[in-house]
Design an enzyme around this catalytic site. Structure first.
Site, short mmCIF file in Angstrom:
data_model
loop_
_atom_site.label_atom_id
_atom_site.label_comp_id
_atom_site.label_asym_id
_atom_site.label_seq_id
_atom_site.Cartn_x
_atom_site.Cartn_y
_atom_site.Cartn_z
CG ASP A 125 3.14 40.81 8.04
OD1 ASP A 125 4.17 40.59 7.40
OD2 ASP A 125 2.29 39.93 8.31
CG LEU A 126 2.53 41.57 1.52
CD1 LEU A 126 1.85 42.82 1.00
CD2 LEU A 126 3.61 41.13 0.53
CG ASP A 127 1.14 35.85 4.22
OD1 ASP A 127 0.09 35.75 3.56
OD2 ASP A 127 1.51 34.97 5.01
CB SER B 83 6.71 42.21 3.87
OG SER B 83 6.76 40.90 3.36
CB ALA B 84 9.90 38.21 6.13
CB THR C 168 1.44 35.78 -0.12
OG1 THR C 168 1.93 36.18 1.16
CG2 THR C 168 1.19 37.01 -0.97
CD GLU D 39 4.05 40.95 11.58
OE1 GLU D 39 3.53 39.87 11.28
OE2 GLU D 39 5.10 41.37 11.06
CG ASP D 40 -0.41 37.28 9.51
OD1 ASP D 40 0.67 37.91 9.37
OD2 ASP D 40 -0.58 36.15 9.01
CE LYS E 87 -0.45 30.94 7.77
NZ LYS E 87 -1.74 30.84 8.42
CE LYS F 70 8.02 40.72 9.64
NZ LYS F 70 6.79 40.71 8.85
P1 B16 Z 1 9.80 35.55 0.02
P2 B16 Z 1 5.35 38.57 5.60
C1 B16 Z 1 6.62 36.43 4.67
O1 B16 Z 1 5.82 37.55 4.44
C2 B16 Z 1 5.78 35.16 4.56
O2 B16 Z 1 4.83 35.14 5.62
C3 B16 Z 1 6.67 33.96 4.69
O3 B16 Z 1 5.92 32.77 4.57
C4 B16 Z 1 7.74 34.01 3.57
O4 B16 Z 1 8.60 32.91 3.66
C5 B16 Z 1 8.52 35.31 3.73
O5 B16 Z 1 7.62 36.41 3.64
C6 B16 Z 1 9.60 35.46 2.67
O6 B16 Z 1 8.99 35.58 1.42
O7 B16 Z 1 10.22 34.13 -0.22
O8 B16 Z 1 8.77 36.05 -0.95
O9 B16 Z 1 10.97 36.50 0.16
O10 B16 Z 1 4.32 37.87 6.43
O11 B16 Z 1 6.59 38.99 6.39
O12 B16 Z 1 4.78 39.70 4.79
MG MG Z 2 2.39 37.96 7.98
#
Ligand code: B16
Ligand code: MG
Length: 226
Positions: free
Chosen positions: A13-15, A120-121, A21, A175-176, A49, A151
């Site tokens: 996962d990224l964030d 990552s989403a 982020t 994942e967090d 998140k 997710k």
């Molecule tokens: P974007 P992850 C997610 O990242 C974030 O946790 C979530 O808050 C955010 O809305 C989502 O990515 C989409 O991000 O708007 O940049 O496409 O935790 O899956 O790495």
């Molecule tokens: Mg995350």
């Protein structure tokens, strides 16, 4: 629990795992929530998140009982506005924003020939990896715009294993967020939760922070759980 020796790939996962982020996502959504007259709360910020951009907007509108107040076009405009603000906020990110221990861990994975993938989403993750100078570790990135479900659905982790040409049981997902752990478990992979062990109690293995995560510590925890 599978045997550590059978693990061939790591799906990140990224964030919350590689960098933080969420504070920038939070700031950008907070600004939009204010404009829409939706009260911003910590619970709302935490709930966003790991959730996709459009699902996040729906959650904010629901929190303000405004889920039926806008057309699809208006919602797309709101999400684009949030993303413009978000992109401005992440402009100054550098390798100083990488979470502790992650560069050494990635180096160790490369040195031991593990395959690496990003799940990552975020549609902005390629930009962020560039800013963090980590793009070279991630030749494989799941494209979230090609997925049917976000997710906690397992789809993103299933796709990650497919892209690595690995069986799910050969992969570890990191994942967090609880939604992310659910996605890894649903995909049949071994899950590592980074953060609050109670919140992430469904994870196969827990670390309180990325600092504690290494191949050795993962192997040791997997042995105990077998
Ligand atoms: P974007 P992850 C997610 O990242 C974030 O946790 C979530 O808050 C955010 O809305 C989502 O990515 C989409 O991000 O708007 O940049 O496409 O935790 O899956 O790495
Ligand atoms: Mg995350």
């Amino acid at each position: 629990m599978v045997n550590f020796k059978d693990i061939k790939g790591f799906i990140f996962d990224l964030d919350g795992v590689i960098t933080l982020t969420s504070k920038y996502h939070g700031q950008a959504w907070h600004q939009l929530a204010d404009e829409l007259g939706v009260k911003w709360t910590k619970a709302l910020a935490d709930g966003l998140k790991g959730i996709s951009r459009m699902d996040s907007l729906e959650m904010i509108l629901r929190a303000g009982n405004k889920e039926n107040d806008f057309t699809e076009e208006e919602k797309i405009r709101f999400a684009a506005k949030k993303n413009d603000n978000y992109l401005k906020l992440i402009e100054k990110m550098t390798d100083a924003d990488i979470l502790p221990g992650i560069p050494a861990f990635l180096e160790d994975l490369v040195a031991h020939n593990y395959k690496i993938c990003l799940a990552s989403a975020s549609k902005n993750s390629p930009i962020i990896l560039e800013k963090l100078d980590l793009a070279k570790y991630f030749p494989t990135i799941v494209d979230p715009s090609k997925l049917k479900k976000g997710k906690p659905d397992p789809e993103i982790y299933v796709r990650g294993a497919e892209l690595l040409n690995l069986k799910p049981e050969e992969c570890i997902g990191i994942e967090d967020a609880a939604a992310g752990i659910q996605a890894i478990n649903g995909a049949g992979e071994t899950s590592i939760g980074i953060g609050d062990a109670n919140e992430l109690r469904d994870a196969d293995i827990n670390f309180s922070s990325t600092t504690d995560m290494s191949l050795e510590s993962i192997e040791a925890k997997m042995k105990v759980n077998r």
